[in-house]
Design an enzyme around this catalytic site. Structure first.
Site, PDB file in Angstrom:
ATOM      1  N   ASP A   6     -24.423  -6.141   9.842  1.00 35.23           N
ATOM      2  CA  ASP A   6     -24.770  -5.057   8.609  1.00 35.23           C
ATOM      3  C   ASP A   6     -23.796  -4.384   8.814  1.00 35.23           C
ATOM      4  O   ASP A   6     -22.909  -3.967   9.981  1.00 35.23           O
ATOM      5  CB  ASP A   6     -25.990  -4.599   8.973  1.00 35.23           C
ATOM      6  CG  ASP A   6     -26.333  -3.549   7.660  1.00 35.23           C
ATOM      7  OD1 ASP A   6     -25.993  -3.963   6.552  1.00 35.23           O
ATOM      8  OD2 ASP A   6     -26.763  -2.728   7.910  1.00 35.23           O
ATOM      9  N   SER A   7     -23.360  -3.361   7.923  1.00 29.91           N
ATOM     10  CA  SER A   7     -22.814  -2.027   7.982  1.00 29.91           C
ATOM     11  C   SER A   7     -23.029  -0.954   8.798  1.00 29.91           C
ATOM     12  O   SER A   7     -22.486  -0.434   9.143  1.00 29.91           O
ATOM     13  CB  SER A   7     -22.373  -1.426   6.597  1.00 29.91           C
ATOM     14  OG  SER A   7     -23.603  -1.049   5.787  1.00 29.91           O
ATOM     15  N   CYS A  69     -26.909  -7.998   5.273  1.00 27.62           N
ATOM     16  CA  CYS A  69     -26.441  -6.696   4.042  1.00 27.62           C
ATOM     17  C   CYS A  69     -26.280  -7.296   2.908  1.00 27.62           C
ATOM     18  O   CYS A  69     -26.031  -8.310   2.492  1.00 27.62           O
ATOM     19  CB  CYS A  69     -24.808  -6.413   4.655  1.00 27.62           C
ATOM     20  SG  CYS A  69     -24.002  -5.236   3.704  1.00 27.62           S
ATOM     21  N   THR A  71     -24.918  -5.927   0.196  1.00 26.11           N
ATOM     22  CA  THR A  71     -23.833  -5.865  -0.194  1.00 26.11           C
ATOM     23  C   THR A  71     -22.591  -6.966   0.014  1.00 26.11           C
ATOM     24  O   THR A  71     -22.002  -7.678  -0.672  1.00 26.11           O
ATOM     25  CB  THR A  71     -22.881  -4.352   0.293  1.00 26.11           C
ATOM     26  OG1 THR A  71     -23.907  -3.329   0.006  1.00 26.11           O
ATOM     27  CG2 THR A  71     -21.602  -4.251  -0.338  1.00 26.11           C
ATOM     28  N   GLU A 148     -28.955   6.238   7.257  1.00 20.66           N
ATOM     29  CA  GLU A 148     -28.077   6.318   8.664  1.00 20.66           C
ATOM     30  C   GLU A 148     -28.227   7.712   9.217  1.00 20.66           C
ATOM     31  O   GLU A 148     -27.750   7.934  10.363  1.00 20.66           O
ATOM     32  CB  GLU A 148     -26.554   6.095   7.936  1.00 20.66           C
ATOM     33  CG  GLU A 148     -26.313   4.784   7.687  1.00 20.66           C
ATOM     34  CD  GLU A 148     -26.043   3.812   8.891  1.00 20.66           C
ATOM     35  OE1 GLU A 148     -25.946   4.384  10.009  1.00 20.66           O
ATOM     36  OE2 GLU A 148     -26.412   2.642   8.718  1.00 20.66           O
ATOM     37  N   CYS A 182     -31.069  -3.991  -0.520  1.00 26.46           N
ATOM     38  CA  CYS A 182     -30.267  -3.400   0.663  1.00 26.46           C
ATOM     39  C   CYS A 182     -30.940  -3.365   1.759  1.00 26.46           C
ATOM     40  O   CYS A 182     -32.234  -2.842   1.960  1.00 26.46           O
ATOM     41  CB  CYS A 182     -29.670  -2.204   0.174  1.00 26.46           C
ATOM     42  SG  CYS A 182     -28.983  -1.045   1.388  1.00 26.46           S
ATOM     43  N   THR A 183     -30.414  -3.845   2.883  1.00 24.82           N
ATOM     44  CA  THR A 183     -31.218  -3.967   4.093  1.00 24.82           C
ATOM     45  C   THR A 183     -31.651  -2.295   4.827  1.00 24.82           C
ATOM     46  O   THR A 183     -32.370  -2.494   5.626  1.00 24.82           O
ATOM     47  CB  THR A 183     -30.587  -4.843   5.220  1.00 24.82           C
ATOM     48  OG1 THR A 183     -29.163  -4.469   5.441  1.00 24.82           O
ATOM     49  CG2 THR A 183     -30.586  -6.005   4.716  1.00 24.82           C
ATOM     50  N   HIS A 184     -30.953  -1.546   4.448  1.00 21.90           N
ATOM     51  CA  HIS A 184     -31.290  -0.299   4.785  1.00 21.90           C
ATOM     52  C   HIS A 184     -32.519   0.418   4.164  1.00 21.90           C
ATOM     53  O   HIS A 184     -33.134   1.212   4.782  1.00 21.90           O
ATOM     54  CB  HIS A 184     -30.265   0.814   4.283  1.00 21.90           C
ATOM     55  CG  HIS A 184     -28.991   0.800   5.239  1.00 21.90           C
ATOM     56  ND1 HIS A 184     -28.170  -0.136   5.390  1.00 21.90           N
ATOM     57  CD2 HIS A 184     -28.719   1.832   6.205  1.00 21.90           C
ATOM     58  CE1 HIS A 184     -27.046   0.063   6.339  1.00 21.90           C
ATOM     59  NE2 HIS A 184     -27.495   1.451   6.829  1.00 21.90           N
TER      60      HIS A 184
END
Ligand code: DGL
Length: 262
Positions: A6-7, A69, A71, A148, A182-184
């Site tokens: 992921d990012s 992710c 995105t 984040e 979105c995985t966040h």
């Protein structure tokens, strides 16, 4: 060995579920913390990053990969499947399937990054599963930096204000099901649920892990070892991971130079 990338920390939502479903499988996780967020970037840049991330994981001899992710899954999944000859699971298909199966009123909303929402990927996948649903999608770019930076508690005032700002239109649309595309976002599902009580939230990362279970049976003889790699600030990653993974990240989080891969 299962590779997950992921990012940043969002992919840990997939890792958590993978650990539950594949108890003995070794996992290699990469979070591109040096280049997060991906969401506001161009398709070209997102693809370049995705190939680098996957190439890094491939150096660990992975047998299957989760692109954890939204995105990247919306932008580069087909390209990744062409380049790497292993089962590769993105986060769109499983989430769409689940949303269609739980929605009663046929109104399914999607939230994600700017790149994800403008690609229309989740809405398309939902409609492929069932034509008579109504969909609505809205980008929530501020959610990623909030996560984040650790603004993740259910009663955090800043996150609550962001929820009100972004999700008012979801409320007006009348969705009974919301895909966290979105995985966040599952990390702030408490705050999202407080603003949208009664709406079913679909965790796209967990659904990707379920889909992997259907397509990859696992490798014998492994012992559930997890290796974590990031492209910046391993300590920050570690302390953030601790706030939402049930177990601590005990393993050393290693720093790598992702620009070396292509
Ligand atoms: N976790 C990511 C996603 O699922 C990306 C967030 C970002 O880097 O913008 O879309």
């Amino acid at each position: 060995v299962i590779g997950i990338f992921d990012s940043g920390v969002g992919g840990l939502c997939a890792l958590k579920k993978v650990k539950e479903l594949f108890v003995r499988e070794d996992i290699v996780y990469f979070g591109d913390t040096g280049r997060v967020p991906y969401g506001p970037k161009s398709a070209e840049t997102i693809k370049k990053y995705a190939y680098q991330d996957a190439s890094f994981l491939a150096t660990h001899g992975i047998d299957a990969m989760i692109v954890a992710c939204g995105t990247v899954s919306s932008t580069a999944l087909d390209g990744l499947k062409e380049r790497f000859d292993i089962p590769i699971i993105g986060v769109i298909e499983g989430a769409a399937r689940k949303a269609v199966s739980v929605s009663k009123n046929g109104k399914i909303a999607v939230i994600g990054t700017k790149a994800t929402v403008s690609s229309g990927s989740f809405e398309r996948a939902v409609k492929e599963q069932r034509k008579d649903v109504e969909t609505y999608a809205v980008a929530c770019p501020l959610f990623v930096p909030l996560v984040e930076n650790g603004f993740v508690s259910e009663d955090d005032g800043i996150t609550a204000a962001a929820c009100e700002h972004y999700l008012r239109s979801v409320k007006e649309f009348g969705a009974d099901t919301l895909i966290l595309g979105c995985t966040h976002f599952p990390i702030i599902s408490g705050a999202i649920s407080s603003y949208l009580p009664g709406v079913e939230l679909i965790d796209c990362a967990a659904e990707a892990a379920e889909l992997l279970r259907e397509r990859y049976s696992g490798k014998q003889g492994e012992n559930g070892k997890v290796e974590y790699y990031v492209s910046d600030d391993p300590d920050a990653f570690c302390s953030l991971a601790r706030t939402f993974l049930d177990s601590d990240v005990n393993e050393r989080v290693r720093l790598i130079d992702i620009e070396k891969y292509s």
